[in-house]
Design a protein around this motif. Sequence first.
Motif, PDB file in Angstrom:
ATOM      1  N   GLY A 153      35.205  29.661  97.528  1.00 25.81           N
ATOM      2  CA  GLY A 153      34.328  28.582  97.593  1.00 25.81           C
ATOM      3  C   GLY A 153      33.151  28.652  96.919  1.00 25.81           C
ATOM      4  O   GLY A 153      32.489  27.616  96.465  1.00 25.81           O
ATOM      5  N   ALA A 154      32.448  29.810  96.870  1.00 25.99           N
ATOM      6  CA  ALA A 154      31.074  29.785  96.259  1.00 25.99           C
ATOM      7  C   ALA A 154      31.224  29.962  94.799  1.00 25.99           C
ATOM      8  O   ALA A 154      30.465  29.084  93.929  1.00 25.99           O
ATOM      9  CB  ALA A 154      30.390  31.129  96.603  1.00 25.99           C
ATOM     10  N   VAL A 155      32.389  30.428  94.179  1.00 25.15           N
ATOM     11  CA  VAL A 155      32.374  30.372  92.632  1.00 25.15           C
ATOM     12  C   VAL A 155      32.892  28.910  92.362  1.00 25.15           C
ATOM     13  O   VAL A 155      32.103  28.269  91.327  1.00 25.15           O
ATOM     14  CB  VAL A 155      33.667  31.236  92.163  1.00 25.15           C
ATOM     15  N   LEU A 156      33.481  28.241  93.200  1.00 28.77           N
ATOM     16  CA  LEU A 156      33.901  26.555  92.776  1.00 28.77           C
ATOM     17  C   LEU A 156      32.427  26.002  92.622  1.00 28.77           C
ATOM     18  O   LEU A 156      32.260  24.995  91.917  1.00 28.77           O
ATOM     19  CB  LEU A 156      34.817  25.905  93.758  1.00 28.77           C
ATOM     20  N   ALA A 157      31.823  26.243  93.913  1.00 28.21           N
ATOM     21  CA  ALA A 157      30.343  25.315  94.112  1.00 28.21           C
ATOM     22  C   ALA A 157      29.604  25.644  92.782  1.00 28.21           C
ATOM     23  O   ALA A 157      28.864  24.905  92.226  1.00 28.21           O
ATOM     24  CB  ALA A 157      29.933  25.698  95.376  1.00 28.21           C
ATOM     25  N   LEU A 158      29.429  27.021  92.464  1.00 29.02           N
ATOM     26  CA  LEU A 158      28.543  27.522  91.280  1.00 29.02           C
ATOM     27  C   LEU A 158      29.053  26.973  90.047  1.00 29.02           C
ATOM     28  O   LEU A 158      28.292  26.383  89.306  1.00 29.02           O
ATOM     29  CB  LEU A 158      28.651  28.786  91.305  1.00 29.02           C
ATOM     30  N   PHE A 159      30.444  26.725  89.721  1.00 26.10           N
ATOM     31  CA  PHE A 159      31.150  26.207  88.614  1.00 26.10           C
ATOM     32  C   PHE A 159      30.588  24.733  88.560  1.00 26.10           C
ATOM     33  O   PHE A 159      30.224  24.438  87.421  1.00 26.10           O
ATOM     34  CB  PHE A 159      32.687  26.416  88.702  1.00 26.10           C
ATOM     35  N   THR A 160      30.819  23.972  89.663  1.00 26.64           N
ATOM     36  CA  THR A 160      30.528  22.749  89.810  1.00 26.64           C
ATOM     37  C   THR A 160      29.186  22.338  89.376  1.00 26.64           C
ATOM     38  O   THR A 160      28.643  21.451  88.685  1.00 26.64           O
ATOM     39  CB  THR A 160      31.075  21.994  91.258  1.00 26.64           C
ATOM     40  N   LEU A 161      28.225  23.056  89.859  1.00 25.91           N
ATOM     41  CA  LEU A 161      26.597  22.996  89.792  1.00 25.91           C
ATOM     42  C   LEU A 161      26.557  23.348  88.249  1.00 25.91           C
ATOM     43  O   LEU A 161      25.815  22.432  87.919  1.00 25.91           O
ATOM     44  CB  LEU A 161      25.956  23.829  90.791  1.00 25.91           C
ATOM     45  N   LEU A 162      27.052  24.164  87.821  1.00 21.32           N
ATOM     46  CA  LEU A 162      26.576  24.448  86.211  1.00 21.32           C
ATOM     47  C   LEU A 162      26.975  23.642  85.252  1.00 21.32           C
ATOM     48  O   LEU A 162      26.430  23.268  84.327  1.00 21.32           O
ATOM     49  CB  LEU A 162      27.103  26.084  86.031  1.00 21.32           C
ATOM     50  N   ARG A 163      28.282  23.162  85.457  1.00 21.39           N
ATOM     51  CA  ARG A 163      28.775  22.325  84.629  1.00 21.39           C
ATOM     52  C   ARG A 163      28.243  20.876  84.739  1.00 21.39           C
ATOM     53  O   ARG A 163      28.289  19.999  83.699  1.00 21.39           O
ATOM     54  CB  ARG A 163      30.267  22.265  84.673  1.00 21.39           C
ATOM     55  N   ASN A 164      27.486  20.792  85.650  1.00 24.57           N
ATOM     56  CA  ASN A 164      26.778  19.299  86.012  1.00 24.57           C
ATOM     57  C   ASN A 164      25.103  19.630  85.326  1.00 24.57           C
ATOM     58  O   ASN A 164      24.701  18.233  85.419  1.00 24.57           O
ATOM     59  CB  ASN A 164      27.027  18.947  87.236  1.00 24.57           C
ATOM     60  N   LEU A 165      24.804  20.613  85.187  1.00 23.23           N
ATOM     61  CA  LEU A 165      23.242  21.019  84.728  1.00 23.23           C
ATOM     62  C   LEU A 165      23.240  21.048  83.306  1.00 23.23           C
ATOM     63  O   LEU A 165      24.385  21.116  82.478  1.00 23.23           O
ATOM     64  CB  LEU A 165      22.795  22.228  85.298  1.00 23.23           C
ATOM     65  N   PRO A 166      22.094  20.604  82.601  1.00 23.08           N
ATOM     66  CA  PRO A 166      22.051  20.712  81.092  1.00 23.08           C
ATOM     67  C   PRO A 166      22.325  22.154  80.499  1.00 23.08           C
ATOM     68  O   PRO A 166      22.876  22.244  79.634  1.00 23.08           O
ATOM     69  CB  PRO A 166      20.635  20.191  80.762  1.00 23.08           C
ATOM     70  N   LEU A 167      21.827  23.206  81.148  1.00 20.71           N
ATOM     71  CA  LEU A 167      22.160  24.396  80.687  1.00 20.71           C
ATOM     72  C   LEU A 167      23.516  24.779  80.858  1.00 20.71           C
ATOM     73  O   LEU A 167      23.746  25.861  80.032  1.00 20.71           O
ATOM     74  CB  LEU A 167      21.272  25.413  81.457  1.00 20.71           C
ATOM     75  N   GLY A 168      24.355  23.954  81.442  1.00 20.07           N
ATOM     76  CA  GLY A 168      25.850  24.741  81.300  1.00 20.07           C
ATOM     77  C   GLY A 168      26.685  23.621  80.973  1.00 20.07           C
ATOM     78  O   GLY A 168      27.915  23.556  81.348  1.00 20.07           O
ATOM     79  N   SER A 169      26.319  22.757  80.033  1.00 16.30           N
ATOM     80  CA  SER A 169      26.923  21.569  79.395  1.00 16.30           C
ATOM     81  C   SER A 169      28.204  22.239  78.696  1.00 16.30           C
ATOM     82  O   SER A 169      29.186  21.392  78.488  1.00 16.30           O
ATOM     83  CB  SER A 169      26.010  20.874  78.478  1.00 16.30           C
ATOM     84  N   ALA A 170      28.138  23.236  78.351  1.00 18.63           N
ATOM     85  CA  ALA A 170      29.403  24.149  77.750  1.00 18.63           C
ATOM     86  C   ALA A 170      30.408  24.238  78.610  1.00 18.63           C
ATOM     87  O   ALA A 170      31.748  24.310  78.098  1.00 18.63           O
ATOM     88  CB  ALA A 170      29.089  25.673  77.172  1.00 18.63           C
ATOM     89  N   LEU A 171      30.208  23.948  80.066  1.00 16.04           N
ATOM     90  CA  LEU A 171      31.464  24.073  80.782  1.00 16.04           C
ATOM     91  C   LEU A 171      31.929  22.692  81.202  1.00 16.04           C
ATOM     92  O   LEU A 171      33.050  22.673  81.786  1.00 16.04           O
ATOM     93  CB  LEU A 171      30.834  24.931  82.193  1.00 16.04           C
ATOM     94  N   ALA A 172      31.330  21.813  80.603  1.00 16.00           N
ATOM     95  CA  ALA A 172      31.681  20.354  80.988  1.00 16.00           C
ATOM     96  C   ALA A 172      32.889  19.897  80.196  1.00 16.00           C
ATOM     97  O   ALA A 172      32.878  20.297  78.995  1.00 16.00           O
ATOM     98  CB  ALA A 172      30.388  19.339  80.860  1.00 16.00           C
TER      99      ALA A 172
END
Length: 173
Positions: A153-172
């Motif tokens: 659950g923590a990995v899913l939440a972190l993945f969701t958070l990062l892909r919605n932030l500008p610094l994690g745009s590569a994950l979007a």
Amino acid sequence: MPVPAPQGGAPDSRPRPETAPPPSGTPWPGFPAPPSPPAPPRSRARRLLAPVATLAGVAAAFAYVGAVDPNEPGHYPVCPLLRFTGVYCPGCGGLRSAHAFAHGDLPAALGANALAVVGYGVFAVLTVLWLVRAYRGVPVRLAVPPNWWWGIGAVLALFTLLRNLPLGSALAP
């Protein structure tokens, strides 16, 4: 009805059972039931049925997603979270990832949803383990401790958070 006493003793006052003994296999009150015979071993084909059927279902789903391009509008529903909030969920891009994966394009699959590609690998390893153990006749028990579920659950939440932030745009997607 009293039972006659043995030689020289008082009569036995315990009641006698007036009914016939229970059918064989039925325990008398106060005594444990006899052990049941072990179940006959299942055939190898019967043991392999569930993992092979699961693998066939997943292969059929990948074949469909590989044949029907999710990049073209109108074939698949839109993610409701993305549509109404503009937020990418952990599954957003999963169909595009599966389509690219089915076509052997690993970089595109990772770009659409890297977590889904990791999930494909975990599923493949668990399915091979299931098939091998079913072939050998060894029972499969997948007991995931609660702290692993919290970690997932923590990995899913972190993945969701990062892909919605500008610094994690590569994950979007």
